[in-house]
Design an enzyme around this catalytic site. Structure first.
Site, mmCIF file in Angstrom:
data_model
loop_
_atom_site.group_PDB
_atom_site.id
_atom_site.type_symbol
_atom_site.label_atom_id
_atom_site.label_comp_id
_atom_site.label_asym_id
_atom_site.label_seq_id
_atom_site.Cartn_x
_atom_site.Cartn_y
_atom_site.Cartn_z
ATOM 1 N N HIS A 158 4.724 7.249 -4.108
ATOM 2 C CA HIS A 158 3.303 7.360 -4.460
ATOM 3 C C HIS A 158 3.109 8.269 -5.665
ATOM 4 O O HIS A 158 3.997 9.053 -6.016
ATOM 5 C CB HIS A 158 2.491 7.911 -3.283
ATOM 6 N N LYS A 162 -0.787 12.596 -4.347
ATOM 7 C CA LYS A 162 -0.842 12.346 -2.894
ATOM 8 C C LYS A 162 -0.451 13.613 -2.127
ATOM 9 O O LYS A 162 0.539 14.262 -2.448
ATOM 10 C CB LYS A 162 0.065 11.176 -2.504
HETATM 11 N N1 LIG Z 1 -5.618 3.065 4.226
HETATM 12 C C1 LIG Z 1 -5.444 2.660 2.951
HETATM 13 O O1 LIG Z 1 -5.341 1.453 2.654
HETATM 14 C C2 LIG Z 1 -5.402 3.702 1.884
HETATM 15 C C3 LIG Z 1 -5.557 5.003 2.230
HETATM 16 N N2 LIG Z 1 -5.647 5.969 1.272
HETATM 17 C C4 LIG Z 1 -5.937 7.303 1.761
HETATM 18 O O2 LIG Z 1 -7.299 7.599 1.443
HETATM 19 C C5 LIG Z 1 -7.456 9.001 1.251
HETATM 20 C C6 LIG Z 1 -8.109 9.272 -0.104
HETATM 21 O O3 LIG Z 1 -7.234 8.864 -1.136
HETATM 22 P P1 LIG Z 1 -7.649 9.034 -2.676
HETATM 23 O O4 LIG Z 1 -8.910 8.296 -2.956
HETATM 24 O O5 LIG Z 1 -6.437 8.728 -3.459
HETATM 25 O O6 LIG Z 1 -7.922 10.616 -2.728
HETATM 26 P P2 LIG Z 1 -8.906 11.418 -3.682
HETATM 27 O O7 LIG Z 1 -8.546 12.855 -3.510
HETATM 28 O O8 LIG Z 1 -8.917 10.812 -5.041
HETATM 29 O O9 LIG Z 1 -10.353 11.143 -3.017
HETATM 30 C C7 LIG Z 1 -10.844 11.761 -1.874
HETATM 31 C C8 LIG Z 1 -12.300 12.101 -2.146
HETATM 32 O O10 LIG Z 1 -12.906 12.570 -0.942
HETATM 33 C C9 LIG Z 1 -13.776 13.624 -1.312
HETATM 34 N N3 LIG Z 1 -14.107 14.455 -0.156
HETATM 35 C C10 LIG Z 1 -13.387 15.453 0.399
HETATM 36 N N4 LIG Z 1 -14.073 16.021 1.420
HETATM 37 C C11 LIG Z 1 -15.250 15.343 1.504
HETATM 38 C C12 LIG Z 1 -16.389 15.460 2.340
HETATM 39 N N5 LIG Z 1 -16.476 16.398 3.300
HETATM 40 N N6 LIG Z 1 -17.421 14.606 2.155
HETATM 41 C C13 LIG Z 1 -17.351 13.655 1.190
HETATM 42 N N7 LIG Z 1 -16.304 13.513 0.345
HETATM 43 C C14 LIG Z 1 -15.269 14.337 0.510
HETATM 44 C C15 LIG Z 1 -13.012 14.374 -2.404
HETATM 45 O O11 LIG Z 1 -13.843 15.237 -3.145
HETATM 46 C C16 LIG Z 1 -12.459 13.210 -3.197
HETATM 47 O O12 LIG Z 1 -13.342 12.789 -4.211
HETATM 48 C C17 LIG Z 1 -6.051 9.606 1.406
HETATM 49 O O13 LIG Z 1 -5.892 10.039 2.742
HETATM 50 C C18 LIG Z 1 -5.137 8.414 1.132
HETATM 51 O O14 LIG Z 1 -3.865 8.532 1.699
HETATM 52 C C19 LIG Z 1 -5.564 5.688 -0.060
HETATM 53 C C20 LIG Z 1 -5.386 4.395 -0.460
HETATM 54 C C21 LIG Z 1 -5.276 3.291 0.474
HETATM 55 O O1 LIG Z 2 -2.679 7.996 -1.021
HETATM 56 C C1 LIG Z 2 -2.529 6.830 -1.478
HETATM 57 O O2 LIG Z 2 -2.674 6.562 -2.667
HETATM 58 C C2 LIG Z 2 -2.198 5.755 -0.515
HETATM 59 N N1 LIG Z 2 -2.232 6.052 0.732
HETATM 60 C C3 LIG Z 2 -1.982 5.169 1.821
HETATM 61 C C4 LIG Z 2 -0.792 5.664 2.608
HETATM 62 O O3 LIG Z 2 -0.725 6.873 2.906
HETATM 63 O O4 LIG Z 2 0.063 4.852 2.962
HETATM 64 C C5 LIG Z 2 -1.912 3.723 1.402
HETATM 65 C C6 LIG Z 2 -1.375 3.452 0.039
HETATM 66 O O5 LIG Z 2 0.007 3.432 0.071
HETATM 67 C C7 LIG Z 2 -1.920 4.394 -1.012
#
Ligand SMILES: NC(=O)C1=CN([C@@H]2O[C@H](COP(=O)(O)OP(=O)(O)OC[C@H]3O[C@@H](n4cnc5c(N)ncnc54)[C@H](O)[C@@H]3O)[C@@H](O)[C@H]2O)C=CC1
Ligand SMILES: O=C(O)C1=N[C@H](C(=O)O)C[C@H](O)C1
Length: 270
Positions: A158, A162
């Site tokens: 990643h 991350k």
């Molecule tokens: N399940 C899936 O398919 C995927 C899961 N993820 C997960 O999603 C999460 C976020 O990933 P990213 O967008 O890359 O991170 P990021 O750090 O770019 O975005 C997270 C956002 O949440 C905000 N945030 C934090 N606390 C908050 C609160 N109390 N209220 C509202 N907003 C708040 C932050 O300020 C930030 O803008 C991670 O846990 C990642 O692993 C990411 C991509 C795909």
């Molecule tokens: O943090 C990310 O970017 C992603 N998080 C998810 C994970 O923890 O597997 C999904 C994806 O791989 C991107």
């Protein structure tokens, strides 16, 4: 707008938040009713369109999640474990669908979500893409067909930002392999090797994490035997796959009975 589902996106300025806003806005089946950011963020109180550097949209950025949850039929949440747990208490009260992509949740966090899911529809997956969810099914089948003469290693890569490891996807794949073998992942998981680790234990499921640059998300499930190796791979090149999966889950969740669902139900793979 009559049949269009009202969606709130939490964590609007995040990598996934921005992608989700684009995906919901482009959909004919849903519309954006509100977005949030963490308290203290400089987008709070601003028009979302202007915060994104464009024209006004009329959608404001809130810090209080309740301000948007009361207007939404579904909340899409890719934020942090702390924020997601706080949101789940509110979506349960509001009886609105809560789609959770946030990873890094502990077993205790998941138990708290189970409690919320007695009142609300929660759809949660460490990866919302069709490809990865299909891959979990394949990994389970291959693990079932092979015995522990084949060592299983899960390698994930990643981007440099991350914060959790192993990735949620790697853990989903590990769970699938463990299911295929009829064992519990917690008993065979081998994470974070360093130093004089000793030889590999038969039956263990190993995890390794790579972090760097702008890698969207790559996962290999390696079945390494003597003289041969099977590698099941998924490569994500566009975060749109996660956002489209999340929107699909938000639409699917409308009218479902309360419960804690995975993407396998949404995709008809359960
Ligand atoms: N399940 C899936 O398919 C995927 C899961 N993820 C997960 O999603 C999460 C976020 O990933 P990213 O967008 O890359 O991170 P990021 O750090 O770019 O975005 C997270 C956002 O949440 C905000 N945030 C934090 N606390 C908050 C609160 N109390 N209220 C509202 N907003 C708040 C932050 O300020 C930030 O803008 C991670 O846990 C990642 O692993 C990411 C991509 C795909
Ligand atoms: O943090 C990310 O970017 C992603 N998080 C998810 C994970 O923890 O597997 C999904 C994806 O791989 C991107």
């Amino acid at each position: 707008m009559a049949d269009s589902v009202g969606i709130a996106v939490m964590g609007a300025s995040g990598r996934m938040g921005r992608m989700l806003i684009d995906t919901v806005t482009a959909s004919h089946k849903a519309h954006l009713v509100g977005v949030t950011e963490r308290p203290g963020h400089d987008w709070i109180g601003r028009d979302l369109g202007e915060a994104l550097g464009g024209a006004k949209t009329g959608v404001m950025v809130h810090s209080d999640p309740l301000d948007v949850i009361v207007k939404a039929q579904a909340v899409i949440d890719f934020t942090t474990p702390e924020a997601t747990l706080a949101h789940a208490a509110l979506t349960a009260q509001a009886r609105c669908v809560h789609v959770i992509g946030t990873t890094g949740l502990t077993d205790a966090d998941i138990a708290a979500l189970d409690a919320s899911a007695r009142h609300a529809v929660i759809v949660r997956a460490g990866n919302m893409s069709l490809g990865v969810n299909l891959l979990t099914r394949l990994a389970q089948e291959v693990a079932h067909a092979l015995d522990a003469d084949f060592d299983v290693e899960i390698v994930e890569s990643h981007h440099r930002h991350k914060v959790d490891a192993p990735s949620g996807t790697a853990l989903m794949l590990g769970e699938a392999v463990a299911r295929g073998r009829g064992v519990s992942l917690s008993e065979v998981s081998d994470r974070g090797r360093d130093g004089m680790t000793g030889a590999r234990k038969r039956g263990d499921i190993g995890f390794a994490a790579i972090r760097g640059g702008d890698i969207v998300g790559e996962h290999d499930v390696i079945f390494a035997g003597m003289g041969e190796r099977i590698v099941l791979s998924h490569v994500a090149t566009d975060r749109g796959i996660f956002a489209r999966g999340a929107l699909k889950a938000a639409l699917w969740g409308q009218g479902q009975a309360p419960g804690h669902y995975s993407m396998m139900s949404v995709l008809g793979l359960a």
